[in-house]
Enzyme design. Structure first.
Site, PDB file in Angstrom:
ATOM      1  N   GLU A   1       0.805  -1.214   0.000  1.00  0.00           N
ATOM      2  CA  GLU A   1       0.000   0.000   0.000  1.00  0.00           C
ATOM      3  C   GLU A   1       0.845   1.275   0.000  1.00  0.00           C
ATOM      4  OE1 GLU A   1      -3.886  -1.884   2.287  1.00  0.00           O
ATOM      5  OE2 GLU A   1      -2.353  -0.860   3.459  1.00  0.00           O
TER       6      GLU A   1
ATOM      7  N   ILE B   1     -13.451  -9.435   6.744  1.00  0.00           N
ATOM      8  CA  ILE B   1     -14.825  -9.767   6.372  1.00  0.00           C
ATOM      9  C   ILE B   1     -14.808 -10.671   5.134  1.00  0.00           C
ATOM     10  CG2 ILE B   1     -17.085  -8.852   5.730  1.00  0.00           C
ATOM     11  CD1 ILE B   1     -16.116  -8.129   8.574  1.00  0.00           C
TER      12      ILE B   1
ATOM     13  N   ASP C   1     -11.639  -6.874  -3.136  1.00  0.00           N
ATOM     14  CA  ASP C   1     -12.493  -8.068  -3.103  1.00  0.00           C
ATOM     15  C   ASP C   1     -13.894  -7.611  -2.758  1.00  0.00           C
ATOM     16  OD1 ASP C   1     -13.029  -8.661   0.007  1.00  0.00           O
ATOM     17  OD2 ASP C   1     -10.972  -7.950  -0.218  1.00  0.00           O
TER      18      ASP C   1
END
Length: 238
Positions: free
Chosen positions: A15, A162, A206
């Protein structure tokens, strides 16, 4: 704006690594366990930090940067799982507001996400990106991206990856979440406590469903590259 100090925080190497080459006169800061580099971009002093994953690491890194460098702005970049309708892998989401979805004192009769602030206990506690920075990022992102869309919405942060439809549905229903990730709200909260304007941006890596782990592995580099490209252009245009 000119002669500003801008801090950029990402949780993972992918990142922030693409931003390092942007720095001139780069130096590594050795005072903490965070990976922090300082340099210049044009007239601006730019701090690039890898915080580590999770809310505690992100908040600690933000506070270290606030204390040592006194930045004028904080930018948090990274990837996230898509929750809201109409998202695709590679899209950009700019946080308008942020919640901590795993802060839970509901057993005391309070709303999920309420952080014991002493007011509005029937609602999740929310932190906000700076409106001027939101507008600037939206403008730059739309000019940079050849594929994908730019969205604005709610970022739900928590120390949970998640990856199930049930949890995705819960975050959408409780918080109207657009994406879910693990650092943004902690950085927004620490920025708020230090009176530093911030903006949190996420590239969708995602769709936070049963295939999330495989999708993240395949697309996190591409998604992080999209975020980094937008930040580079914004810094160059300041």
């Amino acid at each position: 704006m000119s002669n500003k100090t801008v801090a950029i925080i990402g949780a993972m190497e992918c990142e922030v690594e693409l931003l390092h080459d942007l720095l001139k006169d780069s130096q590594k800061i050795e005072e903490s366990r965070f990976e922090i580099y300082k340099g210049t971009v044009g007239e601006h002093t730019v701090i690039i930090a890898k915080s580590g994953v999770g809310k505690v690491a992100a908040a600690c890194c933000t506070q270290f940067i606030a204390d040592k460098f006194k930045p004028d702005y904080i930018i948090n970049t990274g990837v996230a799982g898509g929750i809201g309708d109409g998202l695709s892998v590679g899209d950009i989401v700019i946080a308008t507001e942020l919640v901590q979805h795993d802060f839970d004192v509901t057993v005391l009769g309070y709303a999920k996400g309420y952080m014991c602030t002493g007011h509005d206990s029937d609602k999740p506690t929310r932190f906000y990106s700076d409106k001027n920075l939101i507008d600037e990022f939206e403008l730059v992102a739309k000019g940079v991206m050849s594929e994908g869309k730019v969205h604005k919405g709610v970022v739900a942060s928590g120390d949970i990856f998640i990856g199930s439809y049930e949890k995705k549905k819960e975050l959408k229903e409780l918080f109207n979440a657009t994406v879910a990730e693990m650092e943004g709200c902690a950085i927004a909260q620490a920025s708020y406590l230090n009176d530093i304007p911030c903006v949190i941006i996420r590239a969708v890596s995602d769709l936070a469903d049963g295939t999330a782990a495989e999708s993240l592995s395949e697309f996190e580099q591409k998604s992080a590259h999209i975020s980094a490209s937008i930040i580079k252009r914004m810094l160059e245009d300041l």
